[in-house]
Design an enzyme around this catalytic site. Structure first.
Site, short mmCIF file in Angstrom:
data_model
loop_
_atom_site.label_atom_id
_atom_site.label_comp_id
_atom_site.label_asym_id
_atom_site.label_seq_id
_atom_site.Cartn_x
_atom_site.Cartn_y
_atom_site.Cartn_z
N GLU A 155 0.75 -0.91 0.58
CA GLU A 155 -0.11 0.13 0.15
C GLU A 155 1.12 1.41 0.66
O GLU A 155 0.55 2.18 -0.58
CB GLU A 155 -0.73 0.24 1.67
CG GLU A 155 -2.27 0.85 0.98
CD GLU A 155 -3.26 -0.30 1.34
OE1 GLU A 155 -3.35 -0.89 1.93
OE2 GLU A 155 -3.77 0.02 0.41
N THR A 207 -8.65 4.85 -1.13
CA THR A 207 -9.11 3.67 -0.12
C THR A 207 -8.71 2.43 -1.09
O THR A 207 -9.13 2.69 -2.24
CB THR A 207 -10.67 3.86 1.03
OG1 THR A 207 -11.85 3.42 0.05
CG2 THR A 207 -10.17 4.83 1.56
N ARG A 208 -8.78 1.02 -0.39
CA ARG A 208 -8.85 0.22 -0.67
C ARG A 208 -9.46 -0.68 -2.12
O ARG A 208 -9.50 -0.58 -3.20
CB ARG A 208 -8.62 -1.19 -0.37
CG ARG A 208 -6.82 -0.97 0.42
CD ARG A 208 -6.60 -2.52 1.19
NE ARG A 208 -5.84 -2.71 2.15
CZ ARG A 208 -5.18 -3.11 2.91
NH1 ARG A 208 -6.10 -4.25 3.62
NH2 ARG A 208 -4.64 -2.73 3.72
N ASP A 209 -11.05 -0.30 -1.14
CA ASP A 209 -12.13 -0.47 -2.79
C ASP A 209 -11.93 0.62 -4.10
O ASP A 209 -12.54 -0.31 -4.85
CB ASP A 209 -13.53 -0.46 -1.37
CG ASP A 209 -14.01 0.98 -0.90
OD1 ASP A 209 -12.76 1.35 -0.76
OD2 ASP A 209 -15.02 0.48 -0.33
#
Ligand SMILES: Cc1cc2nc3c(=O)[nH]c(=O)nc-3n(C[C@H](O)[C@H](O)[C@H](O)COP(=O)(O)OP(=O)(O)OC[C@H]3O[C@@H](n4cnc5c(N)ncnc54)[C@H](O)[C@@H]3O)c2cc1C
Ligand code: HEM
Ligand code: SF4
Ligand code: F3S
Ligand code: FES
Lengths: 587, 109, 112, 242
Positions: A262, A291-293
């Site tokens: 990340e 964010t990741r999503d």
């Protein structure tokens, strides 16, 4: 083939399945809390401490240790990150106990986490957090945690059943309680039934049924598949977290799918598509730092636009930051890429979103107890603490906190359980027959079916979902699942027969893939990791529901249950009035 | 004698030998010019308390040192273990000491 | 399976062991020859004339080489173990061997 | 781009009762291919009975080490091109450990020795107390940090000829762990550590042959760590305080 007479019988008091953060903490705590003379046994699919994902933790461990941060703030971030789906009591306990657990890790277990110049713990902020909260040891936090736990466990008188694979939870005749666990001693290929008064299942989920996935190879949803078969309810099963940047290196290498950390994006790494263009700002104002999503969906959409089988992924580019700086700051990552033939510092590395973590799991209470007496579940196998999304850094906190709780609770509960329970021999036999099934069929390759399942899940039940796709997915899974029953495994020698275990792995993955797909169909909105193109809205937070799946008469049924806002309601906060929204300086 | 004590004995005996070895090699280089003869050697050493002490200590140190060294090699390369290994090395050490003492006596007495 | 391990420090280890072993085997012989002096200086002389022969010269060179190599190698080990040094041990190993060559060659040149 | 389309791979197979036997396979070559991929290909496509071990596939768990052309290596992080000898490669189980089957070694002796070297923390505080402040650049801390990232892959253990010759020898990884703990300001029992590494097969058995340091895939330096232990024990012998 085999009959139940061929099963070695073995007794213990406390049985623990798995040696990730959850399993090891449970073992240590059980030994502290159980009465003198209690026998504690650990059974694990690999070697103690050397399998599972806790070891693979890079970024770190979330814990509010003051300096402006508070348990309340950690809790609110967790609830908001999980889009109001978490079981609030579990989330609260996670945040509160993480404080104790991190002290235990440093002071009693002997971990050493990175320090500031003044000697205090160094903490940083992952995406989605409003305080510098993540404790870490470089970017190899998991190795430090698991190695230290492993030493403590190995140097204590625990019974160790290594390379023992659990294949069935065996209840008592009346089905009300757990009698023990059927396993395969992988080294010899023999069956072993272990009775125990209490059993902790901490086999760590693991969404490895996707074409691209990060978890270690030993994780194949065995635990959840076993729980499903004994009729336990599973919640949030549609919630599969994708990490945006998995390495793409072809389907002939096990490196494919492994995480590029990340921090690369945090430090200014750029994502570019096949034509060399940056694209993340088309999807979110935070660009690569979303964010990741969000980033996963951005990449997925871009891949779909390109739709070129020759060049599937997108690229991560670091070189504009200066190759030397990248080499210096991301030494481990650069070396890992170089070992595999990629130049992360100076070139482009092809990436895809990759299935990373499974938020779904067995329904448990805050003490890790399940609906079945004698069975406890902790770590990634347990559902509820994260809701629809897990914050980076909450995974290992969850497994260590609840593993410890499970150990304490089992040690206490066992005082009121005087006898071992006898198994329902017919279930024992059914599980045996099930595991032996491939040995009675004509040997064929297992791998092609595994690939088919991984493609099906990626195509139809992946980063973005639709009703039509999910339905297709169900059909494809059913076909593969049936196909698997015709694929045999040569049975001359069962000792350390990996192909037999490949078959069993795929069996678990097929079973849980079906549950994931059905749960995804049941959730007709988009929350956190679950995104329905046909229902892009999150729905009203006040009316949040979670899905509960269970097997009834051999068929998977999915229902919905309302989230209980036991601590805080949507729109409210537990933070004191006047607390700033975030303590993290804007990046 | 623990493994650690053997280690210390071997290192310390080596350090004791260090100056001896330098002098010994030096003397050899000097002495060998124009060939060696018994008279030459004996002329230098016989009756000398200094050379007696010098070679005497040298022999004691080397017996200890070599016996411990061979003990290690017997263990690692010859697979000898336990008491048998200790006995063989002790015999080697004492043997070296005896032969060495005889030699020292011969050249310095 | 064959094992590949020929890196400098391993070679240094092997050299140290073989030289130690060689010295240990030679030592009794050395003592025995010197003991001749006790009863018969002539015998010792006869032996010493042998040392004029080239082959014996070479063997002598070998012995001094062994002693020198073992000596420097041993000092290197003790330094490595007891002095708080870290990295450039390979250089030290190489220097030890070089030093012993120097000494033994000097010896050989002197002897001829 | 591969100039070759097949690799000739010899695998040493067997178990505790059967001596290792070579078996040769032709394996398709790919651009991005690790030794673990080659071994996996054989099991998944050519001979389903082949046994090996792996978990993380990214160099973190230390379960995939094998002998590759005579050198112990982590196979998941070893690109084929790095080890190929012409077009061939020989893979065998780790040296110095009992073989369970084919390429899977029994790592128990390795971990038993880890424990025997007192390779675990001796607490000075409890979970009810605050975490000790520690100066990250203190010399002692730097010494402790040097070996802390060991993944217990046993590569060094199988590279070391002292282990091969002396079954009691604790080996480089366990001793390095002991040295790390000895330098940890938080450890309560440093004397116990020195005692544990001073017995039969302790640090004094090491001949500084340095194969451990030469082959450690994480570029750690057990050789120097073991030298540190020898120094500490000698110092203690002469009555020196650390
Ligand atoms: C690459 C990667 C990076 C991550 N980084 C972070 C991070 O930075 N921060 C964070 O908080 N979280 C992170 N996570 C998530 C975190 O690793 C997990 O949430 C957590 O470790 C799960 O712990 P666990 O004990 O439940 O399971 P695991 O640690 O996965 O352990 C499961 C254990 O069960 C065993 N097992 C499985 N099946 C069976 C069976 N049938 N019988 C017996 N034993 C079995 C396994 O072999 C293993 O020992 C990361 C995950 C991955 C994959
Ligand atoms: C001053 C001179 C010497 C020094 C500094 C020295 C030093 C050492 C050291 C440090 C070792 C230990 C090696 C290890 O265990 O790793 C050793 C081993 C040994 N030494 Fe010496 N030594 C010297 C002279 C001699 C002599 C004269 C002999 C001959 C008899 C000898 C025979 C041996 C033997 C046989 C070993 C064992 C080798 C091994 O274990 O590998 N040494 N020496
Ligand atoms: S020191 Fe290096 S080679 Fe040895 S076990 Fe640790 S990581 Fe592996
Ligand atoms: S290879 Fe072995 S001998 Fe010592 S320096 Fe390393 S442990
Ligand atoms: S598979 Fe984990 S280190 Fe290679």
């Amino acid at each position: 083939m085999f009959s139940t007479k061929d099963i070695d019988r073995h007794d213990t008091d406390i049985l623990i399945l798995g040696t990730g953060g959850a399993g090891m903490f449970a073992a240590l705590h059980a030994m502290q809390s159980a009465p003198e003379g209690t026998k504690v046994t650990i059974a694990v699919k690999g070697l103690i401490g050397k399998c599972g994902c806790t070891r693979m933790v890079q970024g770190g461990y979330n814990v509010a240790l003051g300096g402006g941060d508070s348990v309340e703030r950690h809790f609110m971030d967790t609830i908001q990150g999980g889009k109001w789906l978490p079981n609030q009591d579990m989330a609260w306990r996670l945040c509160e106990q993480a404080v104790v657990r991190i002290r235990e890790l440093e002071n009693e277990i002997g971990c050493f986490f990175d320090r500031n110049a003044d000697g205090t713990l160094h903490q940083k902020a992952f995406a989605g957090q409003t305080a510098d909260r993540t404790v870490h040891k470089g970017d190899l936090t998991g190795i430090e945690i698991i190695n230290r736990l492993m030493e403590q466990v190995l140097s204590r008188p625990v019974e160790k059943l290594q390379e023992h694979r659990a294949i069935g939870l065996i209840p008592t005749k009346d089905g009300s309680a757990l009698a023990g666990v059927l396993m395969i001693d992988m080294r010899t290929g023999r069956f072993r039934f272990v009775r125990a008064k209490t059993v902790l299942m901490a086999t760590g989920g693991g969404p490895t049924m996707y074409k691209y996935h990060t978890p270690s190879g030993d994780k194949t949803m065995d635990g959840l598949a076993m729980a499903l078969r004994v009729g336990l309810p599973l919640r949030d099963m549609e919630m599969v977290q994708f990490h945006p940047t998995g390495l793409l290196a072809g389907d002939h290498t096990r490196m494919t799918g492994t995480v590029l950390e990340e921090g690369l994006r945090g430090a200014g790494g750029q994502l570019v598509n096949h034509s060399g263009q940056r694209f993340m700002f088309d999807y979110d104002a935070k660009g690569e730092r979303a964010t990741r999503d969000v980033v996963s969906r951005g990449i997925y959409a871009e891949m779909r636009k390109n739709n070129n089988p020759e060049q599937e992924g997108v690229f991560i580019s670091m070189s504009h930051l200066g190759p030397d700086m990248v080499r210096e700051k991301f030494k481990g990552m650069v070396k890992r890429c170089a070992d595999c033939g990629f130049d992360l510092a100076g070139g482009l590395v092809e990436v895809v979103p990759t299935a990373h973590y499974f938020m779904g799991g067995v329904v448990v209470d805050v003490d890790t107890r399940t609906a079945m007496e004698g069975l406890y579940v902790a770590g990634e196998d347990a559902g509820g603490a994260h809701g629809s999304n897990r914050l980076g850094g909450n995974g290992v906190a969850n497994s260590t906190v609840y593993g410890g709780i499970a150990g304490d609770v089992m040690g206490a509960d066992i005082r009121s359980m005087d006898a071992l329970r006898d198994p329902d021999e017919s279930v024992l036999e059914a599980e045996l027959v099930r595991a032996c099934h491939p040995l009675t069929r004509k040997p064929e390759l297992v791998l092609p079916l595994r690939k088919q399942l991984q493609d099906a899940m990626w195509d139809e039940v992946g980063v973005m979902r639709t009703k039509a796709g999910l339905k297709r997915g169900l059909d494809r899974i059913a076909e593969i699942s049936e196909g698997l029953m015709d694929v045999g495994v040569a049975s001359e020698s069962l000792a350390f027969n990996l192909t037999w275990h490949d078959w069993l792995n795929l069996r678990s993955l097929c079973d849980i893939s079906e549950v994931i797909t059905k749960a995804a169909l049941a959730r007709e909105n988009s929350r956190g990791a679950h995104y329905r193109e046909d229902f892009p809205d999150p729905g009203a937070m006040e009316e949040s529901y979670f899905t509960v799946a269970r097997q009834v008469n051999g068929a998977v049924e999915v229902g919905r249950e309302d989230v209980q806002f036991t601590i805080v309601r949507p729109g409210e906060t537990v933070l004191p009035e006047g607390e700033p929204e975030t303590l993290v300086a804007a990046q | 004698m623990s493994e650690f004590h053997l280690y210390m004995a071997q290192r310390l005996s080596a350090l004791v030998m260090a100056p001896f070895v330098i002098v010994h090699i030096g003397v050899m280089i000097y002495a060998i010019q124009g060939g060696l003869s018994a008279a030459e050697i004996l002329g230098r050493t016989q009756g000398s308390a200094f050379w007696f002490a010098f070679y005497g200590l040298f022999v004691v140190a080397v017996s200890i040192h070599a016996a411990i060294g061979l003990r290690t090699i017997l263990g690692e390369w010859a697979g000898l273990r336990g008491g048998a290994r200790d006995a063989v090395s002790a015999v080697i050490g004492l043997g070296l000491l005896a032969l060495g003492a005889q030699a020292v006596w011969a050249v310095t007495a | 399976m064959k094992v590949a391990r020929a890196h400098p420090l391993w070679l240094a280890y092997l050299l140290h062991r073989l030289s130690g072993l060689g010295l240990a085997l030679f030592l009794p012989l050395h003592f025995w020859v010197l003991s001749y002096a006790l009863n018969d200086a002539a015998k010792l002389d006869a032996f010493l004339t042998l040392t004029e022969m080239p082959l014996v010269k070479l063997a002598e060179f070998g012995l001094v080489f062994l002693l020198a190599v073992h000596f420097f190698g041993g000092l290197r080990l003790i330094a490595l173990e007891w002095l708080p040094w870290s990295a450039p041990q390979k250089t030290w190993a190489a220097a030890a061997v070089a030093g012993s060559f120097l000494v033994s060659t000097t010896f050989l040149l002197q002897a001829i | 781009m591969p100039e070759r389309d097949h690799l000739t791979v010899t695998v040493l197979r067997g178990g505790p009762d059967a001596p290792l036997q070579p078996q040769t396979f032709e394996v398709p070559a790919y651009d991005n291919q690790t030794v673990l991929d080659v071994v996996s290909w054989i099991q998944q496509n050519a001979d389903p009975t082949l046994t090996y071990r792996f978990a993380c596939r990214v160099g973190m768990c230390g379960s995939c080490a094998m002998m590759v052309n005579g050198v112990p290596r982590w196979t998941c992080r070893t690109h084929v091109s790095k080890v190929l000898d012409g077009n061939t490669m020989e893979v065998g189980p780790l040296r110095n450990l009992p073989v369970i089957k084919d390429l899977a070694a029994d790592m128990d002796p390795f971990f038993d020795k880890w424990v025997a070297a007192e390779g675990r923390h001796h607490p000075t505080r409890s979970r009810d107390e605050a975490i000790a402040p520690i100066d990250p650049v203190a010399e002692e801390r730097q010494a402790a940090n040097a070996g802390i990232e060991c993944i217990n892959c046993s590569v060094c253990y199988s590279a070391c000829d002292t282990v091969a010759g002396n079954p009691d020898y604790l080996g480089p990884a366990a001793l390095q762990r002991a040295w790390t703990l000895y330098n940890d300001a938080k450890d309560a029992d440093r004397d116990a550590i020195l005692d544990a590494v001073s017995g039969q097969g302790g640090c004094h058995s090491c001949h500084s042959m340095g194969s451990c340091t030469a082959y450690c895939p994480n570029e750690l330096d057990p050789l120097s760590a073991i030298a540190g232990l020898k120094r500490a024990t000698a110092k203690r012998f002469f009555g020196g305080r650390k």
